[in-house]
Design a protein around this motif. Structure first.
Motif, PDB file in Angstrom:
ATOM      1  N   SER A  23      38.920  41.505  34.123  1.00 27.38           N
ATOM      2  CA  SER A  23      39.662  40.421  33.479  1.00 27.38           C
ATOM      3  C   SER A  23      40.139  39.470  34.575  1.00 27.38           C
ATOM      4  N   VAL A  24      39.579  38.249  34.597  1.00 29.65           N
ATOM      5  CA  VAL A  24      39.851  37.291  35.672  1.00 29.65           C
ATOM      6  C   VAL A  24      40.584  36.079  35.106  1.00 29.65           C
ATOM      7  N   SER A  25      41.643  35.672  35.770  1.00 36.46           N
ATOM      8  CA  SER A  25      42.432  34.527  35.335  1.00 36.46           C
ATOM      9  C   SER A  25      42.557  33.509  36.460  1.00 36.46           C
ATOM     10  N   ILE A  26      42.863  32.287  36.080  1.00 30.04           N
ATOM     11  CA  ILE A  26      43.116  31.200  37.025  1.00 30.04           C
ATOM     12  C   ILE A  26      44.590  30.819  36.920  1.00 30.04           C
ATOM     13  N   TRP A 119      45.796  31.874  27.259  1.00 33.11           N
ATOM     14  CA  TRP A 119      46.484  31.020  28.228  1.00 33.11           C
ATOM     15  C   TRP A 119      47.982  31.150  28.017  1.00 33.11           C
ATOM     16  N   GLU A 120      48.753  30.789  29.032  1.00 36.92           N
ATOM     17  CA  GLU A 120      50.211  30.788  28.938  1.00 36.92           C
ATOM     18  C   GLU A 120      50.774  29.929  30.068  1.00 36.92           C
ATOM     19  N   ILE A 121      51.999  29.449  29.887  1.00 34.39           N
ATOM     20  CA  ILE A 121      52.675  28.702  30.949  1.00 34.39           C
ATOM     21  C   ILE A 121      54.043  29.330  31.199  1.00 34.39           C
ATOM     22  N   HIS A 122      54.505  29.139  32.418  1.00 36.08           N
ATOM     23  CA  HIS A 122      55.798  29.680  32.835  1.00 36.08           C
ATOM     24  C   HIS A 122      56.590  28.549  33.473  1.00 36.08           C
ATOM     25  N   ILE A 123      57.742  28.259  32.910  1.00 41.10           N
ATOM     26  CA  ILE A 123      58.590  27.170  33.396  1.00 41.10           C
ATOM     27  C   ILE A 123      59.703  27.765  34.249  1.00 41.10           C
ATOM     28  N   HIS A 141      39.701  33.072  32.795  1.00 42.89           N
ATOM     29  CA  HIS A 141      38.471  32.468  33.307  1.00 42.89           C
ATOM     30  C   HIS A 141      37.406  32.354  32.220  1.00 42.89           C
ATOM     31  N   ALA A 142      37.539  33.112  31.131  1.00 44.61           N
ATOM     32  CA  ALA A 142      36.577  32.998  30.038  1.00 44.61           C
ATOM     33  C   ALA A 142      36.671  31.653  29.335  1.00 44.61           C
ATOM     34  N   LEU A 143      37.793  30.954  29.494  1.00 42.10           N
ATOM     35  CA  LEU A 143      37.956  29.637  28.874  1.00 42.10           C
ATOM     36  C   LEU A 143      37.097  28.578  29.549  1.00 42.10           C
ATOM     37  N   GLY A 144      36.734  28.789  30.801  1.00 41.50           N
ATOM     38  CA  GLY A 144      35.942  27.808  31.537  1.00 41.50           C
ATOM     39  C   GLY A 144      36.021  28.078  33.026  1.00 41.50           C
TER      40      GLY A 144
END
Length: 218
Positions: A23-26, A119-123, A141-144
């Motif tokens: 599982s790879v994320s950016i 996806w998610e964001i952290h403020i 990374h599966a998103l693009g």
């Protein structure tokens, strides 16, 4: 191959980056010169600008009756994707540097749930040595690929002086010295060495898995 109506097939690369063993994320970190007091503008930006950029931002990965992975559009609840960490108050920016680094390391290791878009964001509302506030984007990374995802994030930003103009970044120019040329040559040499080692390791792994048999266990 026929697919169910309303579903989009997941690319082989997307399936590879979101499997049971990988599982790879950016992670993209945006630093701001002004503090973030209210997250409502960010929520509005996500709904009106970010989500329409790519339908995969509003999709989850599912497996159909034939065992094929596909993208399925779902209703996005923004509050499930926005996180606001709590750090101790009243610390120096240098101390928040360490808190931020540890927080990024923590979220980088967490896997995405399969029942929500990936996806998610952290403020982060605490000042660090480099910024008054920070927003962290984590996208699977599966998103693009990295270029397309960074392009999507940058397309959400506008210039404060004139929003109609394209977004630009400052550049720094300096005279090239002998040490600079040596440094460039060194980096190029390291790059070619890295490419060679990567191709060699990949080729050997492929050759070993397809042509070379492992020794039998006695």
């Amino acid at each position: 191959m026929e697919f169910e109506e309303g579903l989009e097939p997941v690319s082989p690369t997307g399936q590879y980056f979101n499997s049971s063993v990988l599982s790879v994320s950016i992670i993209a970190v945006l630093e701001f010169e002004i503090p973030i007091i209210d997250q409502l503008p960010a929520m509005s930006l996500l709904k009106e600008v970010f989500l329409p950029i790519n339908p995969r931002f509003s999709s989850i990965m599912v497996t159909d009756r034939k065992g094929e992975k596909q993208w399925k559009r779902v209703e996005v609840k923004l509050e499930d994707h926005v996180n606001i960490p709590i750090f101790p108050i009243g610390l120096l920016p240098e101390s928040y540097d360490e808190y931020l680094d540890n927080y990024i390391s923590k979220i980088a290791m967490n896997e995405f749930p399969h029942n929500k878009p990936l996806w998610e964001i952290h403020i982060v509302k605490y000042p660090t040595s480099n910024a008054a506030s920070t927003i962290i984007f984590k996208l699977h990374h599966a998103l693009g690929d990295g270029y397309s995802l960074m392009g999507a994030l940058l397309s959400c930003l506008q210039r404060t002086d004139d929003p109609s103009l394209p977004l630009t970044f400052p550049s720094r120019q300096r005279s090239e010295s002998k040490s600079d040329r040596f440094s460039v040559c060194k980096r190029v040499s390291q790059l070619f060495s890295l490419i060679f080692n990567t191709v060699y390791d990949f080729g050997w792994s492929l050759l070993k898995s397809s042509l070379v048999e492992d020794d039998r266990t006695r």
